[in-house]
Write a protein that holds these residues in place. Sequence first.
Motif, PDB file in Angstrom:
ATOM      1  N   THR A  52      -2.473  -6.524   1.988  1.00  0.00           N
ATOM      2  CA  THR A  52      -1.142  -6.451   1.807  1.00  0.00           C
ATOM      3  C   THR A  52      -0.381  -7.796   2.318  1.00  0.00           C
ATOM      4  O   THR A  52       0.626  -8.132   1.579  1.00  0.00           O
ATOM      5  N   GLN A  55      -0.939 -10.456  -0.351  1.00  0.00           N
ATOM      6  CA  GLN A  55       0.021 -10.211  -1.433  1.00  0.00           C
ATOM      7  C   GLN A  55       1.230 -10.816  -1.095  1.00  0.00           C
ATOM      8  O   GLN A  55       2.160 -11.364  -2.153  1.00  0.00           O
ATOM      9  N   LYS A 112       9.021  -9.261   5.087  1.00  0.00           N
ATOM     10  CA  LYS A 112       7.746  -8.421   4.959  1.00  0.00           C
ATOM     11  C   LYS A 112       6.447  -9.268   5.443  1.00  0.00           C
ATOM     12  O   LYS A 112       5.779  -8.715   5.902  1.00  0.00           O
ATOM     13  N   SER A 167      -2.148  -2.292  -3.057  1.00  0.00           N
ATOM     14  CA  SER A 167      -1.262  -1.783  -3.434  1.00  0.00           C
ATOM     15  C   SER A 167      -0.573  -2.696  -4.852  1.00  0.00           C
ATOM     16  O   SER A 167      -1.026  -3.702  -5.028  1.00  0.00           O
ATOM     17  N   ASP A 168       0.055  -2.083  -5.609  1.00  0.00           N
ATOM     18  CA  ASP A 168       1.126  -2.766  -6.661  1.00  0.00           C
ATOM     19  C   ASP A 168       2.267  -3.520  -5.962  1.00  0.00           C
ATOM     20  O   ASP A 168       3.407  -2.851  -5.768  1.00  0.00           O
ATOM     21  N   PHE A 169       1.884  -4.756  -5.128  1.00  0.00           N
ATOM     22  CA  PHE A 169       2.956  -5.222  -4.302  1.00  0.00           C
ATOM     23  C   PHE A 169       4.169  -5.497  -4.967  1.00  0.00           C
ATOM     24  O   PHE A 169       5.219  -5.112  -4.350  1.00  0.00           O
ATOM     25  N   LYS A 228       5.467  -4.211  -7.618  1.00  0.00           N
ATOM     26  CA  LYS A 228       6.337  -2.746  -8.168  1.00  0.00           C
ATOM     27  C   LYS A 228       6.951  -2.083  -6.466  1.00  0.00           C
ATOM     28  O   LYS A 228       8.097  -1.708  -6.591  1.00  0.00           O
ATOM     29  N   THR A 229       6.261  -2.291  -5.391  1.00  0.00           N
ATOM     30  CA  THR A 229       6.669  -1.908  -4.225  1.00  0.00           C
ATOM     31  C   THR A 229       8.026  -2.438  -3.916  1.00  0.00           C
ATOM     32  O   THR A 229       8.940  -1.776  -3.543  1.00  0.00           O
ATOM     33  N   MET A 230       7.865  -3.857  -4.154  1.00  0.00           N
ATOM     34  CA  MET A 230       9.124  -4.549  -3.705  1.00  0.00           C
ATOM     35  C   MET A 230      10.084  -4.580  -4.873  1.00  0.00           C
ATOM     36  O   MET A 230      11.239  -5.083  -4.504  1.00  0.00           O
ATOM     37  N   GLY A 231      10.029  -4.228  -5.895  1.00  0.00           N
ATOM     38  CA  GLY A 231      10.937  -4.204  -7.122  1.00  0.00           C
ATOM     39  C   GLY A 231      11.135  -5.315  -7.747  1.00  0.00           C
ATOM     40  O   GLY A 231      12.208  -5.761  -8.420  1.00  0.00           O
TER      41      GLY A 231
END
Length: 338
Positions: free
Chosen positions: A11, A14, A35, A215-217, A219-222
């Motif tokens: 993470t 990423q 982050k 994770s799909d970083f 996507k998680t962060m928009g």
Amino acid sequence: MIDLDLMKPITLEQAEATQRRLSFNHVMRNEVEVKVRKLASGYQGEKKLHYFLGLIPDKKYHIFHGLRLPAEKSFFQTDAHLLSTKLIILIESKNYSGKLSIEKLQLTQEINDTKLVYENPLAQVNRHKLLLHYFFEKYQIPPIPIETLVVFTKSSAEINIAPGYTEAEKKICKASNLLKKIEEIERYYRKESVDQKTIGKIKRLLLNKHTPFRSDFLKTMGIDKGDIVTGVRCPKCEFGPMKYKRNHWKCPKCNHISNNAHLEAINDHFLIIKATITNSELCELLHLPSRRASTYVLTLLNLPSTGSKRGSIYHQPKSFPLSTNYDSPHNTNTIKNK
């Protein structure tokens, strides 16, 4: 001995890759930077924990860093898992600074006139203890005592435990006091609970079921994938994109020449876009002049692939990330393009 060594969290990798590939004026730039700082701080704490655990004699424990195991439809992860024939010790580390007040229901951090409330980390590691019991029951592992500790790795942190909270007084310490705490626990466990054969079985089970988090970083962060800046950045001045000329890369700003500057861009692609790439995608990613040039680059990379000819798909290798061996220190600044 270290059976699962400490690795930089995916993470964090990423987040750093995303920071490199976002323009300075992107709406999510600040959140990504926050982050990165948060994840980097946690990793620094884990490295301090790793240092102190490395002082324990090799034969005392099998040590697993960042062990992530399945729990029904989810997973649980411990910062450190110590395994011996007498007991298991699960350790949760926190790299918090400021004034820390620990109560049964929460941890409160006061720093720079800001007050933040978190889950009590002791409750967190005790939950992991219960989940590990369930895990062992599922795989028919003989009962073995499990103890828990919470280690605060920031030496400057002020820790205040609520009066009467005896469990916290026994199980919470600073990193400098960790070895003493482990010795105190060991006094209660003189007899062996399992034999070396069972230890070998547990070790193989833990390593086999370990599943690193990914994770799909974006996507998680928009963040839209189209917002990611492509091109090869200069390892010397960080300008991008570099120009590909006769099998090497040249920076149009400082004239630095590199044979492998493109590896960072490919690593970033695997981290935040997807774990595969095609010839045409590589051509677009690196701003190569032709398909022939991207074919040449792929030949040198020797990535595992599926399909054939124009239908070939190239996969992220197990030995990841691709080694860049840059002359200049690696950092997470964004591409300074145009």
